[in-house]
Scaffold this motif. Structure first.
Motif, short mmCIF file in Angstrom:
data_model
loop_
_atom_site.label_atom_id
_atom_site.label_comp_id
_atom_site.label_asym_id
_atom_site.label_seq_id
_atom_site.Cartn_x
_atom_site.Cartn_y
_atom_site.Cartn_z
N HIS A 144 -29.82 -13.78 2.22
CA HIS A 144 -29.84 -12.31 2.13
C HIS A 144 -31.24 -11.83 2.51
O HIS A 144 -32.25 -12.29 1.96
N ASN A 201 -31.45 -5.46 -13.41
CA ASN A 201 -30.28 -5.54 -12.54
C ASN A 201 -29.06 -4.92 -13.21
O ASN A 201 -28.11 -5.61 -13.62
N GLY A 239 -27.23 0.68 -4.44
CA GLY A 239 -26.73 -0.31 -5.39
C GLY A 239 -27.77 -1.36 -5.73
O GLY A 239 -28.97 -1.10 -5.73
N TYR A 240 -27.27 -2.59 -5.93
CA TYR A 240 -28.17 -3.71 -6.29
C TYR A 240 -29.30 -3.84 -5.29
O TYR A 240 -30.47 -4.06 -5.64
N LYS A 255 -24.41 -11.05 -19.43
CA LYS A 255 -24.36 -10.99 -17.98
C LYS A 255 -25.72 -11.16 -17.33
O LYS A 255 -25.90 -12.04 -16.47
N PHE A 305 -20.34 -13.25 -13.94
CA PHE A 305 -21.21 -12.23 -14.53
C PHE A 305 -20.42 -10.93 -14.67
O PHE A 305 -20.02 -10.34 -13.66
N ASP A 344 -19.86 -7.67 -14.53
CA ASP A 344 -20.49 -6.45 -14.02
C ASP A 344 -19.41 -5.41 -13.76
O ASP A 344 -18.37 -5.41 -14.43
N TYR A 345 -19.60 -4.52 -12.76
CA TYR A 345 -18.53 -3.58 -12.43
C TYR A 345 -17.91 -3.82 -11.05
O TYR A 345 -16.98 -3.15 -10.64
N ARG A 346 -18.42 -4.80 -10.33
CA ARG A 346 -17.90 -5.09 -8.98
C ARG A 346 -16.85 -6.20 -8.97
O ARG A 346 -15.80 -6.07 -8.32
N ASP A 350 -18.26 -16.27 -8.17
CA ASP A 350 -18.70 -14.90 -8.49
C ASP A 350 -19.51 -14.29 -7.35
O ASP A 350 -19.23 -13.18 -6.89
N PHE A 351 -20.51 -15.03 -6.88
CA PHE A 351 -21.33 -14.53 -5.76
C PHE A 351 -20.42 -14.17 -4.58
O PHE A 351 -20.57 -13.12 -3.95
N TYR A 362 -18.46 -10.97 -5.35
CA TYR A 362 -19.32 -9.77 -5.28
C TYR A 362 -19.60 -9.41 -3.82
O TYR A 362 -19.40 -8.25 -3.41
N ASP A 363 -20.01 -10.39 -3.04
CA ASP A 363 -20.35 -10.11 -1.62
C ASP A 363 -19.13 -9.61 -0.86
O ASP A 363 -19.22 -8.70 -0.03
N LYS A 384 -18.54 -6.02 -1.70
CA LYS A 384 -19.52 -5.16 -1.02
C LYS A 384 -19.16 -4.99 0.45
O LYS A 384 -19.33 -3.92 1.02
N TYR A 423 -25.16 -4.17 -17.47
CA TYR A 423 -24.73 -4.60 -16.11
C TYR A 423 -24.69 -3.42 -15.18
O TYR A 423 -24.68 -2.27 -15.62
N1 LIG Z 1 -20.96 -10.39 -10.90
C1 LIG Z 1 -21.98 -10.09 -10.09
N2 LIG Z 1 -22.62 -8.92 -10.27
C2 LIG Z 1 -23.65 -8.64 -9.42
C3 LIG Z 1 -24.06 -9.51 -8.40
C4 LIG Z 1 -25.14 -8.86 -7.75
C5 LIG Z 1 -25.90 -9.33 -6.54
N3 LIG Z 1 -26.08 -10.74 -6.53
C6 LIG Z 1 -26.50 -11.28 -5.24
C7 LIG Z 1 -26.97 -12.66 -5.40
C8 LIG Z 1 -26.11 -13.53 -4.90
C9 LIG Z 1 -24.93 -12.88 -4.40
O1 LIG Z 1 -24.60 -13.41 -3.13
C10 LIG Z 1 -25.30 -11.41 -4.31
O2 LIG Z 1 -25.68 -11.11 -2.99
C11 LIG Z 1 -25.34 -7.64 -8.39
N4 LIG Z 1 -24.43 -7.56 -9.38
C12 LIG Z 1 -24.14 -6.45 -10.29
O3 LIG Z 1 -23.26 -5.59 -9.58
C13 LIG Z 1 -23.59 -4.23 -9.89
C14 LIG Z 1 -24.22 -3.65 -8.65
O4 LIG Z 1 -23.17 -3.31 -7.77
P1 LIG Z 1 -23.54 -2.28 -6.58
O5 LIG Z 1 -24.07 -1.03 -7.25
O6 LIG Z 1 -22.24 -2.06 -5.84
O7 LIG Z 1 -24.59 -2.96 -5.73
C15 LIG Z 1 -24.60 -4.29 -11.02
O8 LIG Z 1 -23.92 -4.41 -12.24
C16 LIG Z 1 -25.30 -5.60 -10.70
O9 LIG Z 1 -25.91 -6.15 -11.86
C17 LIG Z 1 -23.38 -10.74 -8.25
O10 LIG Z 1 -23.68 -11.59 -7.38
N5 LIG Z 1 -22.36 -10.97 -9.12
#
Ligand SMILES: Nc1nc2c(c(CN[C@H]3C=C[C@H](O)[C@@H]3O)cn2[C@@H]2O[C@H](COP(=O)(O)O)[C@@H](O)[C@H]2O)c(=O)[nH]1
Length: 366
Positions: A77, A99, A123-124, A237, A267, A269-271, A338-339, A342-343, A346, A366
């Motif tokens: 990234h 985060n 976002g993140y 988380k 983790f 989160d909301y995604r 999870d990663f 999330y990706d 996105k 989160y």
């Molecule tokens: N479960 C989970 N939650 C994650 C991530 C990440 C980013 N991780 C990076 C590292 C390795 C991965 O490849 C990702 O590129 C952020 N978040 C959470 O999401 C929300 C942000 O959302 P938005 O506002 O739409 O960007 C916020 O709660 C944030 O804490 C994840 O990986 N898993």
């Protein structure tokens, strides 16, 4: 006592061990998965669809294989730090300390956003961009001494660090300052202001590091009471994603080496709940679906929110087990799943392909 009479205390210990109640080898556990399963077993607003979860496991596995998803993906990234050193450890700590909660009620063009390296980040990634920009500007944002210096580090200076290219500021700015203050205080009192000392205190155990974060730092103690159960449900988380980001960034070596890394869960989160719902793996009761679909606020720590977060953790665990059942040699754990999820979510968002919104809870967890 004659030789053939067993020591009653030893018998009691043995009985406890046989009942699985005694952790003889004193290995730490986070309790996250146990809590997630408990909430799942007692959920009425969120359910898992086992057929959809099984299908999703096959799809996720094949796509992760195709994209060669591994710890190395983390460093690909653009904004993630690349050097494998203590500065990067400090970066990941402050990143995962803050985060949380980037979502906005405003239209895409008006939401909080950060301009950095000729791009607009939301976002993140707006968090990561802000930290990189601060470092470029010589602001010691990674330094616990700075976080405690009320002259230098205050709401105004933090508003500058997280300055937006729209007129919406970063959500929960004051809470982010409080997290920095507390973390600075704890690192000063217990770890000589060094995050690497904190990591070393875990003696190579991911679970112990997660537990230490939850014990020593209130702002990492993401645990909540559910249905009057005596023990709080631990979701942890940001404590878990901190360990996971270290592991991924350092490819499981150096400051990322943990012998029990597979104890880390998804983790909450909301995604990821959003994409699990999109895949049909989790479903909501009509009242909860109405709240999510209408973008209504769901209170942090409420029964609905805890069910949504915990069932997502449990769902990813079942996806992990299904992949391991079908592909015993697959190098997969809850972190990489999870990663990937999330990706993928996105990417769907960027392509304008979101078919259902994420839930809206405003909190530091989160
Ligand atoms: N479960 C989970 N939650 C994650 C991530 C990440 C980013 N991780 C990076 C590292 C390795 C991965 O490849 C990702 O590129 C952020 N978040 C959470 O999401 C929300 C942000 O959302 P938005 O506002 O739409 O960007 C916020 O709660 C944030 O804490 C994840 O990986 N898993």
């Amino acid at each position: 006592m004659s030789d053939d009479e067993a020591d009653p205390e030893l018998l009691a210990l043995l009985r406890q061990h046989l009942q699985g109640k005694l952790n003889i080898n004193d290995e730490p556990e986070t309790g996250v998965l146990e809590g997630a399963e408990y909430v799942y077993d007692n959920s009425i607003d969120v359910a898992l669809d086992m057929r959809a979860t099984k299908n999703a496991a096959a799809l996720i596995h094949s796509q992760m294989q195709e994209k060669e998803y591994s710890t190395g993906t983390w460093s690909e990234h653009e904004l993630h730090p690349k050097s494998k050193d203590e500065t990067t450890v400090a970066f990941i700590f402050v990143m995962d300390l803050l985060n949380f909660s980037f979502w906005s009620l405003r239209p895409e063009e008006d939401r909080f956003a950060v301009e950095y390296r000729d791009r607009r980040w939301t976002g993140y990634w707006s968090l990561v961009a802000s930290l990189q920009r601060a470092l470029d500007e010589g602001i010691p944002i990674l330094d616990p001494h700075y976080w405690q210096d009320e002259e230098e580090c205050n709401v105004e200076s933090l508003r500058h660090v997280f300055r937006s290219c729209t007129d919406e500021e970063i959500p929960l700015l004051e809470s982010r300052l409080s997290c920095l203050r507390e973390a600075g205080q704890v690192l000063y009192e217990k770890y000589s202001c060094s995050v690497t000392n904190l990591i070393s205190s875990a003696r190579g155990s991911a679970a112990r590091l997660v537990n230490t974060l939850a014990t020593d730092f209130l702002c990492f103690r993401d645990e909540h009471h559910f249905d009057g159960r005596r023990k709080p449900v631990r979701l942890l988380k940001r404590a878990q994603i901190f360990v996971a980001d270290l592991w991924a960034c350092f490819n499981g070596e150096s400051w990322g080496e943990f012998y029990d890394i597979d104890k880390i869960t998804m983790f909450a989160d909301y995604r990821v709940p959003q994409i699990l719902a999109t895949l049909g793996c989790i479903g909501y009761s009509p009242p909860l679906q109405a709240l999510v679909s209408s973008g209504s606020m769901i209170e942090s720590g409420s029964r609905s929110e805890l069910q949504l977060r915990a069932c997502s953790i449990w769902c990813v665990e079942l996806i992990r087990r299904e992949i391991k059942r079908e592909h015993p040699d697959a190098k997969v754990n809850a972190i990489l799943i999870d990663f990937f999820l999330y990706d993928t979510m996105k990417q769907l968002e960027e392509q304008g392909k979101e078919t259902m919104p994420h839930h809206r809870t405003r909190s530091i967890w989160y």
